[in-house]
Design an enzyme around this catalytic site. Structure first.
Site, PDB file in Angstrom:
ATOM      1  N   ASP A  64       0.953  -2.915  -2.013  1.00 12.00           N
ATOM      2  CA  ASP A  64       1.247  -2.537  -0.629  1.00 12.00           C
ATOM      3  C   ASP A  64       0.061  -1.824   0.003  1.00 12.00           C
ATOM      4  OD1 ASP A  64       3.225  -1.974   1.618  1.00 12.00           O
ATOM      5  OD2 ASP A  64       2.590   0.049   1.073  1.00 12.00           O
ATOM      6  N   GLU A  76      -0.751  -7.565  -0.311  1.00 15.42           N
ATOM      7  CA  GLU A  76      -0.085  -7.493   1.000  1.00 15.42           C
ATOM      8  C   GLU A  76      -1.111  -7.022   2.019  1.00 15.42           C
ATOM      9  OE1 GLU A  76       1.924  -5.513   4.337  1.00 15.42           O
ATOM     10  OE2 GLU A  76       0.997  -4.396   2.712  1.00 15.42           O
TER      11      GLU A  76
END
Length: 490
Positions: free
Chosen positions: A194, A234
């Site tokens: 992330d 991501e």
């Protein structure tokens, strides 16, 4: 190795109104056999922070309100299980940062957190600050006074409750290693990196997706692989960046696909979509909707780099989404709501399409026929509409697409034709052997054909956007069957 089957993206508590155990029961009951894997959105302590779990106080512990590591093990026993490694930051409420606030540089955790002086020891010019790429309005630094009487500028890429980690030092490495080890020991086999594009900061750069960042992703991926886990990067950025990142990690997200499908449906024009499908990474996860907004910059221009769509097309895309949602998305996007991203529109994908069942099923069919492993967000699975009540209560833009469901809501949704049709599409994507073969795409104007072939078996999706007509054709040797997509709504 990740299964080539559709995965579910979900929070444990928001899909069931309960916990991880209830999610496992749902997947073994009404949704049995539908999904090959689950991306379980942050289940760490706490799940209800300022960013719905993406600001962990303790990244290595499961929030006791929704379960334990044993519950995670059970969920991941028969399904691929993805968890978020929040690479860039930790909560300002964490015991480590609270100790820093109390003691300043005398804290044993001082090195864990990144300050402006760490990157700009000789001071930062106005030009250097303007050059920093940031996903949200305002400064990326938050001045905080510590117990030693001094005020320090802490790096806060996202919000002032998310303090950036110094991933270059031993304390930062040890912090992330601890989380990786927990994942590996509890049946997590896929790691979503992330906000990884922001992890490396360097003076004189935009501090986003630097050459050093690519190297960092390389090393992090190898480390996870050694523990038996695959990694997904991501990153929202220019489409060419995704192509480059795909070479460095196991998989990337195809974030250009959602806006390109919308563009095709809004304009009856497949040219931009087909251009992308010719060059898109094959080692990718495909999404239409996620816990975040609908990404826009991934298909558009960036600086002097032309996009798959030009600036005018991007503007038209965004305005059409707002119009289709009766301006609900406008209330949740940009300066209209807190905790916003500059590059996303907050709206359910279903409402972005004007809640048109056929258009929604068609968008899912295109997603499933595009290269990559598809993921379906829980709100998208049940064709949820914008949750304006939740948005009003929290004033967090992305909550418009983060509804709290329960068994009654799910039961009703499972009886909706559009949801039944979507589940049938998922089953076709999961079961047809040709999806493990070779992909091809052709067409122009308002028509396209996406095909997969493995030996004598083929499956293809032929679409006429102008007529809103779509056929799925399956060929096995001399046998051919054709399904009209409209039949899924019967």
């Amino acid at each position: 190795m990740m299964k080539n089957k559709v995965q579910l993206i979900t929070y444990a508590d928001r899909i069931t109104g309960q916990n991880i155990g209830a999610l496992t029961t749902l997947l073994n009951g009404p949704l049995k056999g539908v999904f090959g894997g689950v991306h379980l959105l942050p289940f760490y302590n706490p799940i209800d922070g300022s960013d719905a779990g993406f600001d962990p106080i303790d990244h290595s512990e499961v929030d006791s309100r929704i379960g334990t590591w044993e519950d995670i093990q059970v969920l991941g026993k028969d399904l691929d299980l993805m968890a978020d490694l929040i690479v860039n930051h930790v909560s300002a409420q964490s015991f480590q940062f609270q100790d820093v606030l109390a003691k300043g540089k005398q804290s044993e955790f001082w090195d864990l957190f990144l300050t402006k002086d760490d990157v700009f020891p000789n001071g930062m010019s106005e030009a250097e600050q303007k050059a920093i790429y940031r996903p949200r309005p305002g400064s990326c630094f938050t001045p905080m006074k510590c117990g030693d009487g001094k005020t320090y500028d802490f790096w806060t890429t996202f919000t002032d409750n998310q303090i950036d980690i110094n991933v270059k030092v031993e304390a930062g490495v040890a912090y992330l290693n601890n989380v990786l080890t927990k994942f590996s020991a509890n049946n997590v086999n896929i790691i979503r990196l992330d906000a990884a594009g922001y992890a490396i900061k360097q003076a004189g750069t935009n501090c986003f997706m630097l050459d050093e960042t690519f190297g960092y992703l390389d090393n992090l991926s190898k480390q996870a692989n050694d523990l038996g886990m695959e990694t997904i990067a991501e990153i929202h950025s220019h489409y060419q960046t995704q192509v480059e990142v795909a070479k460095r990690v196991n998989m990337v997200y195809d974030f250009a696909l959602p806006p390109l499908i919308l563009h095709s449906l809004f304009n009856n024009d497949v040219d931009a979509l087909l251009k992308w499908l010719q060059i898109s990474p094959r080692n990718c996860l495909t999404v239409l909707d996620t816990h975040d907004g609908i990404g826009i910059i991934d298909a558009g221009p960036m600086g002097d780099k032309p996009g798959l769509l030009n600036a005018q097309q991007i503007d038209n895309l965004v305005e059409t989404m707002h119009a289709n949602s009766n301006n609900q998305s406008r209330q949740a996007t940009g300066a209209a709501a807190s905790n916003v991203d500059l590059y996303q529109v907050n709206c359910t994908y279903y409402n972005a399409l004007g809640a048109k069942d056929f258009d929604y099923l068609l968008s899912r069919a295109i997603q499933f026929f595009a290269p990559g492993v598809p993921q379906v967000y829980y709100g998208g699975l049940f064709a949820c509409e914008n949750d304006m009540e939740l948005l009003t209560n929290t004033n967090v833009g992305r909550d418009i697409n983060r509804p709290y469901l329960d068994a009654n809501i799910i039961d009703k949704a499972l009886n909706k034709p559009v949801v039944k049709g979507l589940i049938e599409l998922i089953k076709i994507r999961n079961s047809h052997p040709a999806f493990a073969g070779e992909f091809s795409a052709q067409g122009e104007g308002s028509m396209c054909c996406l095909s997969w072939q493995l030996d004598e078996q083929t499956i293809s999706l032929t679409v006429d956007f102008k007529l809103r007509h779509a056929l799925i054709t399956q060929v096995n040797g001399d046998e051919e069957t054709t399904i009209n997509l409209n039949s899924f709504l019967a």
